[in-house]
Structures are given as structure tokens and as C-alpha cells.
Design an enzyme around this catalytic site. Structure first.
Site, PDB file in Angstrom:
ATOM      1  N   LYS A  38       0.756  -1.529  -0.239  1.00 12.05           N
ATOM      2  CA  LYS A  38       0.371  -0.290  -0.154  1.00 12.05           C
ATOM      3  C   LYS A  38       1.091   1.322   0.111  1.00 12.05           C
ATOM      4  CE  LYS A  38      -0.285   0.148   5.449  1.00 12.05           C
ATOM      5  NZ  LYS A  38      -1.189   0.418   6.712  1.00 12.05           N
ATOM      6  N   TYR A 264      13.272  31.420   4.609  1.00 10.20           N
ATOM      7  CA  TYR A 264      12.229  32.478   5.235  1.00 10.20           C
ATOM      8  C   TYR A 264      11.820  32.323   7.098  1.00 10.20           C
ATOM      9  CZ  TYR A 264       9.845  31.547   0.569  1.00 10.20           C
ATOM     10  OH  TYR A 264       9.104  31.162  -0.974  1.00 10.20           O
TER      11      TYR A 264
END
Length: 369
Positions: A38, A264
Site C-alpha cells: 500500500k 523564510y
């Protein structure tokens, strides 16, 4: 060694084979093995992993959702596929592609029976999940009579297996809880078998269960994280090989003056003359903001380079002041010599999360070709 040239997730199929054979060595020869693929095979390449496992004669695959099973079928995978968390809206498509559902509640059982009846199925293989303590999905122990009643006189489906899921198989402090789960599951399977009139096979163990509770391997085991190189303990990790290695390159070097800031929000302020390297990798690629500001690090020429400032969407900056490197040099984020578990631990998370987070925009390279 060829230069990678860009951010790349290398997938080592020889490591996958090693891990499979190691885990198989813990089992009885007749015990079936289910490979969990998965989430793009834990962030790697679901089709490449499944094709390799099929060549190694794995008995079963498991996916979370029907869509994942369809991708495998479209790629030519013919091995049985268990869908762990199917949704009723996908039942018809599931049957059309010979996928096998986990039925985990009265509602799901009822709806699947109706779709199977509408599509004129007979003895369609299903798997019934019981909740023994994880409290996530599954019928309860006292649902056995209800399940049998629902199936009485119906021929559309046949229970191929019954299964459950250990909640804390990797934790030695939870041994009593795990043993109680196993005992409950044995009790459920005995009761169900006596009323069904036939005997489905059983499975309960995940990777940690295979390692810690081999006496409860029943007729099949399920392994996900172990196949990809992680055994849920530092000791077991030594016996496994990471399948995925996340690599990138240095795009640019910057000389940072004392007092200058990086990134940032000016999250990093230099306390002296430093050199930073900017890498083409960010939170859009799966390396979240939680790894910034020195929590995470990468490896350049065998040395650790801490992430400085905030992780950007497409870039991170690392401190390479004490590393002799140049633009274009290769950078290891995690892999064989610096595991995803180690990387994840710096941000107080687990290998599963960083592995499955790697964006599909990151180039996948299969080794060996």
C-alpha cells in the site's frame, strides 16, 4: 558511480529480496507470506516492488484501497490481492478486477453481499477482520454468530481468511497485551470455524509480530515495513537492508556573513562566517517543515550537514561550513548508510511517515535494472 543530477529515490530490489528471505527464515516452510504494498509500496514504486515480489513467489499482496489494487492488476500482477480498507462505492470495480475485500463490519458485509448478488457471484473470496484490541477496524468477538447468520443460505461469498492486527507487537512492555490479543484471536477462529463448516486460513502477525511472536504465525503472516528494511528495533534493523535511498544534489553554495539570516522568516541567524548549500528538495517532496532549524540533517561526503532555517516548498538549506564540497555534489538524505528511521527520529516521528511522504514528483530509479 553515475551522478544522479537531480533529486532521486533509488529503489534497491536486491535489498528487497534480502529482506524477504530474512523474514521468511523466521517462518515455517508452509507459512504463507503476504507483502504489504500500500501507499506506493511505502513510498517507493508499487509496481516494481510487486513485480519483484511476484518473481519471488510471494503468496499475497495487500493494499489499502481498491484504486491501488487496480494499478497492480493493470500492470499485470496476477497474485491474489487483499484490499484492507475497501469502500462500498468501489465494490463493483473490486469484483471486476478479482480483488479480495476485507469485510470488517456488519454494514460492509451486508453491502458487499448485495453487490456480489447483483453481479451473480458464487463463493467470491473475502477476508473477515476481527478487532482484538487495536480498536481501528474489525468485527468484535461477539459478532461471530451474527456473521454466520448473515451467510446462512447465501452462496455469493466464501470466507477465505480471518485476520486481526496486533496493536503493539514491537513493544516488549506490551507483551502481555499482545499475547492476550493472540489468545482472543485463537478463540474467535475456533468459534467461527465450528459454525462455518469449513476452515479459512488465519493471519495476525505484522513485521514486528514475525520477529517477536513467531508462535502465532498461523497459516500466513503480513509484512510491510520489514520488507522495506526496517524491523521496528535497532537490533533487527541490522539484519535488514533499506530498499529506498533518497538522494539529491547541491544546487548552490552561499557564504554567509556573521549576523545574516537564511530562509523564510529569517529563522536561522548566523553566529559567524558560515557556508550553506541549497538543495532541490522541500516539503512538497515529503521533507516536512518539522525537519528544519537543525532538527534534521543530510550526509555529504560522509559528514552530517544540519538543515538550517525553515524547510521551503522546493528547497532546503544545510550548513556545509566544515565540509569540502561543491555545486553538483551528491547528497544523501536517507538510505543504506543513514537510515530513514534515524532521519525521522530527529523530528520525533517514524520511518513509515518519511518513507510514505516522498512525493510522486521525485524521480524513481530502480536498481538493479
Amino acid at each position: 558511480m553515475d551522478k544522479i543530477g537531480e533529486t532521486t529515490l533509488e529503489i534497491d530490489l536486491s535489498a528487497l529480496e534480502h529482506n524477504f528471505k530474512y523474514l521468511k527464515s523466521k517462518l515455517h516452510p508452509e507459512t504463507k507470506f503476504l507483502a504489504v504494498v500500500k501507499a506506493f509500496a511505502y513510498g517507493s514504486d508499487m509496481v516494481a516492488i510487486a513485480q519483484k515480489m511476484e518473481s519471488l513467489d510471494v503468496d499475497y499482496f495487500a493494499v489499502a484501497y481498491v484504486k491501488e489494487g487496480l494499478l497492480l492488476r493493470e500492470a499485470g500482477i496476477t497474485t491474489p490481492i487483499l484490499v484492507l480498507h475497501p469502500q462500498p462505492v468501489n465494490f463493483s470495480e473490486l469484483i471486476d478486477h478479482c480483488l479480495e475485500p476485507s469485510l470488517y463490519s456488519s454494514n460492509i458485509l451486508k453491502q458487499f453481499l448485495e453487490v456480489a448478488r447483483h453481479k451473480k457471484q458464487n463463493d467470491y473470496p473475502v477476508h473477515v477482520k476481527f478487532n482484538t484490541g487495536l480498536n481501528r477496524l474489525g468485527f468484535w468477538e461477539n459478532d461471530v454468530d451474527h456473521i454466520v447468520q448473515q451467510l446462512d443460505g447465501r452462496s455469493e461469498i466464501k470466507i477465505k481468511s480471518i485476520f486481526s492486527h496486533l496493536a503493539a507487537s514491537e513493544d516488549p512492555l506490551e507483551k502481555e497485551f499482545s499475547q492476550n490479543q493472540i489468545a482472543t484471536f485463537e478463540k474467535i477462529s475456533t468459534a467461527l470455524n465450528s459454525k462455518l463448516g469449513y476452515v479459512p486460513f488465519r493471519h495476525m502477525l505484522n513485521t514486528s509480530g514475525i520477529i517477536n511472536y513467531p508462535e502465532a504465525q498461523f497459516e500466513m503472516v503480513r509484512s510491510g515495513i520489514g520488507l522495506y528494511g526496517y524491523g521496528n528495533s535497532a537490533e533487527e534493523d541490522k539484519n535488514l537492508k533499506p530498499v529506498a535511498s533518497l538522494k539529491t544534489i547541491i544546487s548552490q553554495l552561499h557564504k554567509i556573513e556573521p549576523g545574516e539570516t537564511v530562509g523564510y522568516n529569517r529563522a536561522f541567524a548566523s553566529d559567524g562566517h558560515r557556508v550553506t548549500a541549497t538543495l532541490p528538495l522541500g516539503h512538497a517532496d515529503g521533507v516536512g517543515r518539522q525537519y528544519g532549524n537543525g532538527k534534521g540533517s543530510v550526509v555529504i561526503h560522509g559528514k552530517k550537514a544540519p538543515i538550517v532555517g525553515n524547510v521551503c516548498m522546493d528547497m532546503i538549506m544545510v550548513d556545509v561550513t566544515d565540509i569540502n564540497c561543491k555545486e553538483g555534489d551528491e547528497v544523501l538524505v536517507f538510505g543504506a548508510n543513514s537510515s530513514a528511521e534515524e532521519f525521522a527520529t530527529t523530528a520525533n516521528t517514524i520511518s513509515y511517515e518519511i518513507l510514505t511522504a516522498i512525493s510522486q514528483r521525485v524521480k524513481r530509479v530502480i536498481k538493479p535494472q
